[in-house]
Write a protein that holds these residues in place. Structure first.
Motif, PDB file in Angstrom:
ATOM      1  N   TYR A  55      -1.585  41.181  11.121  1.00  0.00           N
ATOM      2  CA  TYR A  55      -0.829  40.628  12.245  1.00  0.00           C
ATOM      3  C   TYR A  55      -1.225  39.168  12.430  1.00  0.00           C
ATOM      4  O   TYR A  55      -2.350  38.860  12.834  1.00  0.00           O
ATOM      5  CB  TYR A  55      -1.112  41.414  13.528  1.00  0.00           C
ATOM      6  CG  TYR A  55      -0.236  40.974  14.689  1.00  0.00           C
ATOM      7  CD1 TYR A  55       1.019  41.541  14.879  1.00  0.00           C
ATOM      8  CD2 TYR A  55      -0.658  39.980  15.562  1.00  0.00           C
ATOM      9  CE1 TYR A  55       1.827  41.124  15.924  1.00  0.00           C
ATOM     10  CE2 TYR A  55       0.141  39.560  16.614  1.00  0.00           C
ATOM     11  CZ  TYR A  55       1.394  40.139  16.781  1.00  0.00           C
ATOM     12  OH  TYR A  55       2.211  39.721  17.817  1.00  0.00           O
ATOM     13  N   GLY A  56      -0.291  38.280  12.123  1.00  0.00           N
ATOM     14  CA  GLY A  56      -0.523  36.846  12.230  1.00  0.00           C
ATOM     15  C   GLY A  56      -0.672  36.189  10.875  1.00  0.00           C
ATOM     16  O   GLY A  56      -1.641  36.424  10.159  1.00  0.00           O
ATOM     17  N   ILE A  57       0.316  35.390  10.486  1.00  0.00           N
ATOM     18  CA  ILE A  57       0.263  34.695   9.188  1.00  0.00           C
ATOM     19  C   ILE A  57      -0.153  33.238   9.375  1.00  0.00           C
ATOM     20  O   ILE A  57      -0.935  32.689   8.592  1.00  0.00           O
ATOM     21  CB  ILE A  57       1.621  34.743   8.443  1.00  0.00           C
ATOM     22  CG1 ILE A  57       2.222  36.133   8.470  1.00  0.00           C
ATOM     23  CG2 ILE A  57       1.448  34.267   7.003  1.00  0.00           C
ATOM     24  CD1 ILE A  57       3.616  36.244   7.860  1.00  0.00           C
ATOM     25  N   GLY A  58       0.369  32.610  10.418  1.00  0.00           N
ATOM     26  CA  GLY A  58       0.042  31.199  10.646  1.00  0.00           C
ATOM     27  C   GLY A  58       0.390  30.343   9.443  1.00  0.00           C
ATOM     28  O   GLY A  58       1.503  30.403   8.918  1.00  0.00           O
ATOM     29  N   LEU A  59      -0.589  29.562   8.980  1.00  0.00           N
ATOM     30  CA  LEU A  59      -0.377  28.723   7.794  1.00  0.00           C
ATOM     31  C   LEU A  59      -0.771  29.451   6.505  1.00  0.00           C
ATOM     32  O   LEU A  59      -0.741  28.856   5.427  1.00  0.00           O
ATOM     33  CB  LEU A  59      -1.158  27.416   7.936  1.00  0.00           C
ATOM     34  CG  LEU A  59      -0.739  26.530   9.114  1.00  0.00           C
ATOM     35  CD1 LEU A  59      -1.561  25.244   9.129  1.00  0.00           C
ATOM     36  CD2 LEU A  59       0.752  26.206   9.075  1.00  0.00           C
ATOM     37  N   ILE A  79       2.904  40.231   9.323  1.00  0.00           N
ATOM     38  CA  ILE A  79       3.662  40.142  10.572  1.00  0.00           C
ATOM     39  C   ILE A  79       3.414  38.781  11.221  1.00  0.00           C
ATOM     40  O   ILE A  79       2.262  38.405  11.464  1.00  0.00           O
ATOM     41  CB  ILE A  79       3.248  41.261  11.560  1.00  0.00           C
ATOM     42  CG1 ILE A  79       3.443  42.636  10.912  1.00  0.00           C
ATOM     43  CG2 ILE A  79       4.052  41.158  12.849  1.00  0.00           C
ATOM     44  CD1 ILE A  79       2.212  43.194  10.252  1.00  0.00           C
ATOM     45  N   GLU A  80       4.492  38.056  11.466  1.00  0.00           N
ATOM     46  CA  GLU A  80       4.392  36.761  12.166  1.00  0.00           C
ATOM     47  C   GLU A  80       5.297  36.821  13.401  1.00  0.00           C
ATOM     48  O   GLU A  80       6.521  36.918  13.273  1.00  0.00           O
ATOM     49  CB  GLU A  80       4.813  35.618  11.253  1.00  0.00           C
ATOM     50  CG  GLU A  80       4.868  34.259  11.924  1.00  0.00           C
ATOM     51  CD  GLU A  80       3.576  33.912  12.652  1.00  0.00           C
ATOM     52  OE1 GLU A  80       3.649  33.652  13.869  1.00  0.00           O
ATOM     53  OE2 GLU A  80       2.486  33.927  12.019  1.00  0.00           O
ATOM     54  N   PHE A 105       5.693  42.204   1.923  1.00  0.00           N
ATOM     55  CA  PHE A 105       6.817  42.316   2.843  1.00  0.00           C
ATOM     56  C   PHE A 105       6.498  41.560   4.140  1.00  0.00           C
ATOM     57  O   PHE A 105       5.348  41.491   4.549  1.00  0.00           O
ATOM     58  CB  PHE A 105       7.112  43.788   3.160  1.00  0.00           C
ATOM     59  CG  PHE A 105       7.322  44.630   1.928  1.00  0.00           C
ATOM     60  CD1 PHE A 105       8.578  44.762   1.371  1.00  0.00           C
ATOM     61  CD2 PHE A 105       6.248  45.268   1.314  1.00  0.00           C
ATOM     62  CE1 PHE A 105       8.778  45.526   0.232  1.00  0.00           C
ATOM     63  CE2 PHE A 105       6.428  46.032   0.174  1.00  0.00           C
ATOM     64  CZ  PHE A 105       7.699  46.164  -0.378  1.00  0.00           C
ATOM     65  N   PHE A 106       7.540  41.018   4.757  1.00  0.00           N
ATOM     66  CA  PHE A 106       7.365  40.244   5.987  1.00  0.00           C
ATOM     67  C   PHE A 106       8.100  40.916   7.140  1.00  0.00           C
ATOM     68  O   PHE A 106       9.193  41.465   6.964  1.00  0.00           O
ATOM     69  CB  PHE A 106       7.922  38.829   5.809  1.00  0.00           C
ATOM     70  CG  PHE A 106       7.193  38.000   4.794  1.00  0.00           C
ATOM     71  CD1 PHE A 106       6.050  37.295   5.147  1.00  0.00           C
ATOM     72  CD2 PHE A 106       7.637  37.925   3.475  1.00  0.00           C
ATOM     73  CE1 PHE A 106       5.367  36.522   4.220  1.00  0.00           C
ATOM     74  CE2 PHE A 106       6.967  37.166   2.535  1.00  0.00           C
ATOM     75  CZ  PHE A 106       5.822  36.466   2.905  1.00  0.00           C
TER      76      PHE A 106
END
Length: 592
Positions: A55-59, A79-80, A105-106
């Motif tokens: 949970y959280g892709i950021g850069l 997950i973004e 997968f996104f």
């Protein structure tokens, strides 16, 4: 989120800051974003076959470091919560290392229904135990609302998968036996496909057996012939008690207890069933029969041999779920629910007049896990994990089939997202004003579309059963031999880790080759084999730091479990296969 900034960190790399309520939150370190990401990735514990959710892709720095530890079998779900951050990062090359990686997968959606839909696609239903979930740094705090929503969606999705799989495994033997015993009823049935799109824009009422049915069951008489009344089997006795004849009854449960809902009931409404339903129901049911490809995987072969298309249905974990798909595929609109509590009303489980009308939940003294969810009228209502899986299925279905009006007229119970809340009386006044001659239209389909296979097709089906039984007898003895050889190999390794088992392995290879060439023979015992494969795949995972001796013993026992399991599955299936064959023979002789 009010916005975000890309800022130079102390180590000269770019970092990401999110602005929320006028405050700045760094999603990566403002000093050493790469070092922080590397440490995060190195602390992440998982196995070679884990399904990893981040949970959280950021850069994407932490994902890049994580990639160095993954193999191709690791499914990666990222997950973004911010589409703006996602679009900026992917368009500026931050995700180049992993955006095209296979098995990646996104999820960048905000809708609960869409999140659940994607999770159910990305997480294999029989591998949900492999899921490992980890948040990245401040993401849960900064995106608190979305994070809570996502966490609930993940819990509900895995809960539904667990219940569906456990149900399939628990009833596997029963379903297969029922299928063989019920084959004779195919030739007395009408395929459900004949009803598809036959009642376009006609209202449908799905009657379930929740305790709130007591509030509005009497109004069903006003809905009769102005709508299609679809009654789940559990609610049938309640309708009969009120002298209400439904237009359809739906039942798929293969357990003996399901018969209690039909015992003593005399109705003329057609029964929609699957071949896995408890056989006594079909034997004693007085009305016409409608068959569909619903809960079992057995029917495609029957369809092929008889050159008949039964029609495929989405079952879900509940017969009410199936009833919704039935109403939808008939073209009904609006689709109205009553008695669909999905919750407990004053600790009651079912409506008056049903088999379980006296049942009450026991709270902490039983083994169920109770939870509170949003209600239709009450703020919160009490439910459990099983009922929650029914609710999740409804919400996913409604989200992916938005071209109908769905009305929850239960007048109590749990909120089903995507439905309009309306009293049943108001629903009748708004949508049911014309007599539609429903019974005549149903009877016309039943008479004109009944299954009447050609004699040569029945002969082809008989031949298929005869050949399957012959092939399975050969496979049975091969598997007995394979089990004995595997046990011998295990014993050899127990005595000496360096034992020469070359000859045993060569013989097992030959048996494996024969099994691979006989895959078609397993079609009629597939549900039993699901138990075997689950035991093998789930019960013999390699432990960390496994020694060579432990590995050889594990593989030997896994081999034994597989062969012995297939052998037992065939032994348990032989009588029911013979019974089915005799049924088809008698039908064939009648045709001649």
């Amino acid at each position: 989120m009010e916005g975000f900034e890309i800022i130079d960190a102390k180590d000269k790399n770019k970092t990401l800051a999110v602005i929320n309520d006028g405050k700045k939150y760094f999603m990566h370190s403002s000093y050493y974003p790469l070092k922080e990401s590397q440490e995060w990735a190195e602390e992440f514990e998982f196995n070679n076959d884990s399904i990893i959710l981040v949970y959280g892709i950021g850069l994407g720095y932490h994902v890049n470091f994580l990639l160095d530890r993954l193999n191709l079998d690791n499914r990666l779900i990222l997950i973004e919560p911010s589409k703006e951050i996602f679009e900026y990062a992917i368009n500026n090359g931050y995700y180049d290392k992993f955006k095209n990686r296979s098995n990646t997968f996104f999820i960048i959606d905000d809708s609960e229904e869409r999140i659940k839909e994607l999770l159910s696609i990305y997480i294999p239903w029989d591998d949900f135990e492999k899921v490992i979930y980890k948040d990245f740094k401040q993401y849960p705090k900064v995106f608190e609302k979305h994070h809570k929503k996502f966490s609930n969606c993940l819990i509900e999705t895995i809960n539904s998968m667990r219940i569906n799989r456990n149900t399939a495994l628990y009833f596997a033997s029963q379903w297969q036996s029922n299928f063989m015993e019920n084959i004779e009823f195919i030739f007395r049935s009408t395929p459900v496909k004949a009803f598809f799109n036959s009642f376009k824009n006609i209202p449908a009422v799905i009657v379930s057996a929740g305790p709130s049915l007591d509030k509005n069951i009497r109004f069903l008489k006003e809905a009769k012939d102005k709508s299609i009344i679809i009654c789940v089997g559990t609610a049938l006795k309640a309708l009969v008690k009120e002298k209400i004849e439904p237009d359809f009854v739906v039942s798929i449960d293969g357990g003996e207890n399901n018969f209690k809902h039909f015992e003593g009931c005399s109705v003329n409404a057609p029964l929609l069933y699957d071949l896995t339903v408890y056989p006594k129901i079909l034997k004693e049911y007085e009305g016409p029969l409608i068959i569909g490809e619903i809960a079992s995987g057995f029917l495609p072969l029957i369809e092929e041999k008889l050159s008949v298309e039964f029609g495929s249905m989405s079952a879900g974990p509940s017969v009410a779920n199936l009833s919704l798909d039935f109403a939808y595929k008939m073209g009904c609109n609006p689709i109205i629910f009553i008695g669909q509590d999905l919750a407990y009303l004053n600790n009651r489980t079912h409506a008056s007049g049903t088999t379980y009308e006296k049942n009450r939940i026991k709270g902490s003294s039983d083994k169920k896990e109770y939870i509170y969810v949003d209600g239709n009228y009450e703020d919160k209502v009490l439910t459990d994990r099983v009922l929650l899986s029914f609710k999740t299925w409804f919400e996913n279905y409604i989200y992916t089939h938005p071209d109908r009006i769905y009305i929850n007229a239960t007048e109590g119970g749990a909120l089903i997202k995507g439905t309009q809340i309306m009293s049943f009386k108001d629903s009748i006044e708004k949508y049911m004003n014309i007599n539609l001659n429903i019974n005549q239209r149903i009877n016309d389909i039943l008479v004109n579309k009944k299954i009447k296979p050609e004699p040569e097709r029945v002969s082809a089906l008989q031949k298929e059963f005869e050949n399957t039984i012959k092939r399975l007898r050969i496979i049975k003895w091969d598997c007995m031999r394979g089990a004995k050889l595997s046990k011998k190999m295990y014993n050899e390794y127990e005595k000496d880790i360096n034992a020469d088992v070359t000859r045993i392995l060569a013989l097992l290879d030959k048996i494996d080759a024969k099994l691979k060439d006989s895959k078609e023979s397993f079609s009629f015992i597939s549900s039993m084999l699901n138990i075997v494969t689950t035991k093998v795949l789930k019960g013999f995972k390699a432990e960390k730091n496994e020694t060579e001796r432990e590995k050889k013993l594990r593989i030997s026992m896994m081999s034994y479990t597989l062969y012995h399991g297939i052998y037992e599955a065939i032994v348990q299936s032989e009588k029911s296969l013979e019974k089915a064959l005799n049924t088809i023979k008698s039908l064939n002789s009648e045709n001649i």
